[in-house]
Design a protein around this motif. Structure first.
Motif, PDB file in Angstrom:
ATOM      1  N   LYS A   1       0.824  -1.201   0.000  1.00 48.59           N
ATOM      2  CA  LYS A   1       0.000   0.000   0.000  1.00 48.59           C
ATOM      3  C   LYS A   1       0.858   1.250   0.000  1.00 48.59           C
ATOM      4  CE  LYS A   1      -3.836   2.200   2.477  1.00 48.59           C
ATOM      5  NZ  LYS A   1      -4.753   2.092   3.648  1.00 48.59           N
ATOM      6  N   ASP A   2       1.890   1.282   0.854  1.00 49.62           N
ATOM      7  CA  ASP A   2       2.774   2.446   0.897  1.00 49.62           C
ATOM      8  C   ASP A   2       3.598   2.561  -0.380  1.00 49.62           C
ATOM      9  OD1 ASP A   2       1.999   3.483   3.316  1.00 49.62           O
ATOM     10  OD2 ASP A   2       3.470   2.353   4.477  1.00 49.62           O
ATOM     11  N   GLY A   3       3.971   1.408  -0.945  1.00 49.10           N
ATOM     12  CA  GLY A   3       4.706   1.430  -2.198  1.00 49.10           C
ATOM     13  C   GLY A   3       3.884   2.043  -3.319  1.00 49.10           C
ATOM     14  N   GLN A   4       2.598   1.714  -3.352  1.00 52.66           N
ATOM     15  CA  GLN A   4       1.713   2.285  -4.361  1.00 52.66           C
ATOM     16  C   GLN A   4       1.610   3.794  -4.177  1.00 52.66           C
ATOM     17  OE1 GLN A   4      -2.091   0.379  -4.655  1.00 52.66           O
ATOM     18  NE2 GLN A   4      -3.037   2.115  -5.698  1.00 52.66           N
ATOM     19  N   ARG A   5       1.477   4.228  -2.942  1.00 50.34           N
ATOM     20  CA  ARG A   5       1.400   5.664  -2.670  1.00 50.34           C
ATOM     21  C   ARG A   5       2.663   6.387  -3.138  1.00 50.34           C
ATOM     22  NH1 ARG A   5      -1.170   5.145   2.902  1.00 50.34           N
ATOM     23  NH2 ARG A   5      -3.314   5.841   2.598  1.00 50.34           N
ATOM     24  N   LEU A   6       3.812   5.836  -2.780  1.00 48.76           N
ATOM     25  CA  LEU A   6       5.078   6.485  -3.113  1.00 48.76           C
ATOM     26  C   LEU A   6       5.239   6.604  -4.627  1.00 48.76           C
ATOM     27  CD1 LEU A   6       7.651   7.729  -2.002  1.00 48.76           C
ATOM     28  CD2 LEU A   6       8.698   5.464  -2.044  1.00 48.76           C
ATOM     29  N   ASN A   7       4.885   5.555  -5.351  1.00 43.81           N
ATOM     30  CA  ASN A   7       4.999   5.610  -6.805  1.00 43.81           C
ATOM     31  C   ASN A   7       4.031   6.634  -7.393  1.00 43.81           C
ATOM     32  OD1 ASN A   7       6.064   4.967  -9.258  1.00 43.81           O
ATOM     33  ND2 ASN A   7       5.001   3.020  -9.466  1.00 43.81           N
ATOM     34  N   ASP A   8       2.809   6.709  -6.863  1.00 39.15           N
ATOM     35  CA  ASP A   8       1.844   7.695  -7.332  1.00 39.15           C
ATOM     36  C   ASP A   8       2.363   9.119  -7.114  1.00 39.15           C
ATOM     37  OD1 ASP A   8       0.131   5.696  -8.093  1.00 39.15           O
ATOM     38  OD2 ASP A   8      -1.207   5.894  -6.364  1.00 39.15           O
ATOM     39  N   ILE A   9       2.949   9.343  -5.935  1.00 34.71           N
ATOM     40  CA  ILE A   9       3.476  10.675  -5.604  1.00 34.71           C
ATOM     41  C   ILE A   9       4.612  11.056  -6.548  1.00 34.71           C
ATOM     42  CG2 ILE A   9       4.776  11.962  -3.853  1.00 34.71           C
ATOM     43  CD1 ILE A   9       3.215  10.187  -1.759  1.00 34.71           C
ATOM     44  N   ILE A  10       5.564  10.144  -6.725  1.00 33.86           N
ATOM     45  CA  ILE A  10       6.729  10.436  -7.561  1.00 33.86           C
ATOM     46  C   ILE A  10       6.316  10.606  -9.021  1.00 33.86           C
ATOM     47  CG2 ILE A  10       8.899   9.472  -8.434  1.00 33.86           C
ATOM     48  CD1 ILE A  10       9.291   8.257  -5.641  1.00 33.86           C
ATOM     49  N   SER A  11       5.458   9.729  -9.518  1.00 33.80           N
ATOM     50  CA  SER A  11       5.008   9.829 -10.905  1.00 33.80           C
ATOM     51  C   SER A  11       4.256  11.130 -11.155  1.00 33.80           C
ATOM     52  CB  SER A  11       4.119   8.637 -11.261  1.00 33.80           C
ATOM     53  OG  SER A  11       4.841   7.441 -11.214  1.00 33.80           O
ATOM     54  N   TYR A  12       3.372  11.483 -10.247  1.00 35.92           N
ATOM     55  CA  TYR A  12       2.611  12.728 -10.379  1.00 35.92           C
ATOM     56  C   TYR A  12       3.554  13.925 -10.423  1.00 35.92           C
ATOM     57  CZ  TYR A  12      -0.905  16.334  -9.366  1.00 35.92           C
ATOM     58  OH  TYR A  12      -1.721  17.445  -9.419  1.00 35.92           O
ATOM     59  N   THR A  13       4.552  13.918  -9.551  1.00 35.89           N
ATOM     60  CA  THR A  13       5.481  15.049  -9.477  1.00 35.89           C
ATOM     61  C   THR A  13       6.340  15.145 -10.733  1.00 35.89           C
ATOM     62  OG1 THR A  13       5.565  14.731  -7.070  1.00 35.89           O
ATOM     63  CG2 THR A  13       7.220  16.166  -8.042  1.00 35.89           C
ATOM     64  N   PHE A  14       6.885  14.021 -11.184  1.00 32.09           N
ATOM     65  CA  PHE A  14       7.704  14.023 -12.398  1.00 32.09           C
ATOM     66  C   PHE A  14       6.909  14.528 -13.605  1.00 32.09           C
ATOM     67  CE2 PHE A  14      10.914  11.576 -10.226  1.00 32.09           C
ATOM     68  CZ  PHE A  14      12.064  11.743 -10.975  1.00 32.09           C
ATOM     69  N   ASN A  15       5.647  14.128 -13.692  1.00 31.86           N
ATOM     70  CA  ASN A  15       4.855  14.445 -14.881  1.00 31.86           C
ATOM     71  C   ASN A  15       4.210  15.817 -14.850  1.00 31.86           C
ATOM     72  OD1 ASN A  15       5.333  11.942 -16.172  1.00 31.86           O
ATOM     73  ND2 ASN A  15       3.748  10.965 -14.943  1.00 31.86           N
ATOM     74  N   ARG A  16       4.207  16.484 -13.687  1.00 33.03           N
ATOM     75  CA  ARG A  16       3.580  17.806 -13.581  1.00 33.03           C
ATOM     76  C   ARG A  16       4.528  18.817 -12.946  1.00 33.03           C
ATOM     77  NH1 ARG A  16      -0.093  13.890 -13.254  1.00 33.03           N
ATOM     78  NH2 ARG A  16      -2.145  14.181 -14.214  1.00 33.03           N
ATOM     79  N   LEU A  17       5.793  18.647 -13.241  1.00 33.44           N
ATOM     80  CA  LEU A  17       6.839  19.436 -12.595  1.00 33.44           C
ATOM     81  C   LEU A  17       6.656  20.927 -12.800  1.00 33.44           C
ATOM     82  CD1 LEU A  17       9.427  18.908 -10.963  1.00 33.44           C
ATOM     83  CD2 LEU A  17      10.700  18.983 -13.107  1.00 33.44           C
ATOM     84  N   GLU A  18       6.185  21.303 -13.976  1.00 37.55           N
ATOM     85  CA  GLU A  18       6.081  22.725 -14.309  1.00 37.55           C
ATOM     86  C   GLU A  18       4.830  23.369 -13.715  1.00 37.55           C
ATOM     87  OE1 GLU A  18       3.564  20.560 -17.159  1.00 37.55           O
ATOM     88  OE2 GLU A  18       5.542  20.249 -16.273  1.00 37.55           O
ATOM     89  N   GLU A  19       3.937  22.570 -13.143  1.00 38.63           N
ATOM     90  CA  GLU A  19       2.697  23.102 -12.585  1.00 38.63           C
ATOM     91  C   GLU A  19       2.897  23.608 -11.154  1.00 38.63           C
ATOM     92  OE1 GLU A  19      -0.377  20.188 -12.945  1.00 38.63           O
ATOM     93  OE2 GLU A  19       0.034  19.827 -15.080  1.00 38.63           O
ATOM     94  N   ASP A  20       1.924  24.335 -10.680  1.00 38.42           N
ATOM     95  CA  ASP A  20       1.952  24.834  -9.305  1.00 38.42           C
ATOM     96  C   ASP A  20       1.398  23.746  -8.383  1.00 38.42           C
ATOM     97  OD1 ASP A  20       2.038  26.338  -7.026  1.00 38.42           O
ATOM     98  OD2 ASP A  20       0.259  27.537  -7.498  1.00 38.42           O
ATOM     99  N   ILE A  21       2.265  22.858  -7.918  1.00 33.33           N
ATOM    100  CA  ILE A  21       1.851  21.733  -7.080  1.00 33.33           C
ATOM    101  C   ILE A  21       1.836  22.173  -5.621  1.00 33.33           C
ATOM    102  CG2 ILE A  21       2.350  19.365  -6.388  1.00 33.33           C
ATOM    103  CD1 ILE A  21       3.951  19.051  -8.977  1.00 33.33           C
ATOM    104  N   THR A  22       0.705  22.030  -4.968  1.00 31.95           N
ATOM    105  CA  THR A  22       0.601  22.366  -3.553  1.00 31.95           C
ATOM    106  C   THR A  22       0.634  21.092  -2.709  1.00 31.95           C
ATOM    107  OG1 THR A  22      -1.808  22.221  -3.465  1.00 31.95           O
ATOM    108  CG2 THR A  22      -0.847  24.337  -4.168  1.00 31.95           C
TER     109      THR A  22
END
Length: 286
Positions: free
Chosen positions: A179-200
């Protein structure tokens, strides 16, 4: 998604796999495998995330990633980018028991045994010998049988003698449930793919399905840094690749990687790289 346990395929009777990765981009999902991985980059650039830290990769770079370290390689240019030339690398996969449980324990190989232990931190080769090591790894694709093992030992011995950067400050120990592994991958993937956006923090906490406070504790526990520290490091590493194009202005790069103003970009760049963006560009483009 979750960090994927890979099984590295080896042909029957083979203790070492030599793998060519060629295509539009490298595999960019967080994954891990029991084998130690030695990789040299022939074509492509981007960011290698390994353990809980990241470094740039460019043509000619060589890395050693220890057993069971979660990692991914994110290309700087999407495969659909008109100026993307694709990627090419050669990797060697083996584990410490590939050649017998006591093979690396003999006195003559004590330096290589120590190197393999340090590979749990993730290693990037950095000095002039890297060109020689890079070429030696590329030549592995044409070798067979005994010559493969001899060449591998030669490569590891050369890496041991050369200067290295460690990707993580200490040995990375991977211990995370599904479960934590899935979360970590979701977080990292989201960040890599939306780096230029205003992520809060609220945005990313929602991706992790956690409250803001729960997310902050979770991320610090598994990466040993705050999310903002991780985000700034990722943006700065991405900026470093963009700075290699001298036609791209520093101000444009600042906004392209997600910073809202130039002063904060310069401040974060100096904090992380101990150089200003212009100083970094000047050194790298000499």
């Amino acid at each position: 998604m979750k960090p994927i346990p890979f099984k590295i395929p080896k042909s029957e009777g083979s203790s070492l796999r030599v793998q060519i990765d060629e295509g539009p981009h490298f595999y960019d999902r967080l994954h891990y495998h029991n084998e130690i991985q030695v990789t040299t980059i022939q074509k492509g650039e981007g960011i290698l995330y390994s353990g809980n830290n990241m470094v740039q990769f460019n043509p000619g770079d060589t890395f050693i990633l220890g057993s069971n370290i979660p990692h991914l390689m994110k290309s700087a240019k999407p495969y659909f980018s008109p100026d993307s030339n694709g990627v090419y690398s050669v990797s060697l996969f083996f584990d410490q028991n590939s050649f017998g449980s006591d093979f690396f324990h003999i006195p003559e190989l004590k330096n290589i045994y120590a190197l393999l232990g340090k590979s749990k931190r993730g290693i990037k080769v950095i000095d002039d010998c890297n060109k020689y090591i890079h070429q030696q790894i590329l030549e592995m694709v044409d070798l067979k049988n005994t010559a493969l093992i001899i060449q591998l030992l030669h490569i590891l011995n050369e890496i041991d003698k050369t200067s290295k950067n460690y990707i993580n400050s200490d040995v990375y120990r991977f211990s995370i449930n599904e479960k934590d592994g899935q979360r970590l991958n979701d977080i990292i993937s989201y960040t890599f793919n939306r780096l230029e956006e205003d992520i809060t923090i609220e945005d990313i906490a929602s991706i992790a399905n956690l409250s803001r406070s729960q997310f902050s504790r979770y991320f610090k526990l598994h990466t040993r840094k705050t999310y903002i520290e991780f985000l700034n490091e990722l943006r700065i590493e991405s900026a470093c690749n963009l700075l290699l194009d001298k036609k791209n202005t520093i101000e444009n790069i600042c906004y392209d990687v997600g910073f809202k103003n130039l002063s904060n970009f310069n401040r974060q760049f100096k904090k992380i790289k101990q150089l200003t963006p212009s100083e970094y560009r000047s050194i790298r483009l000499k």
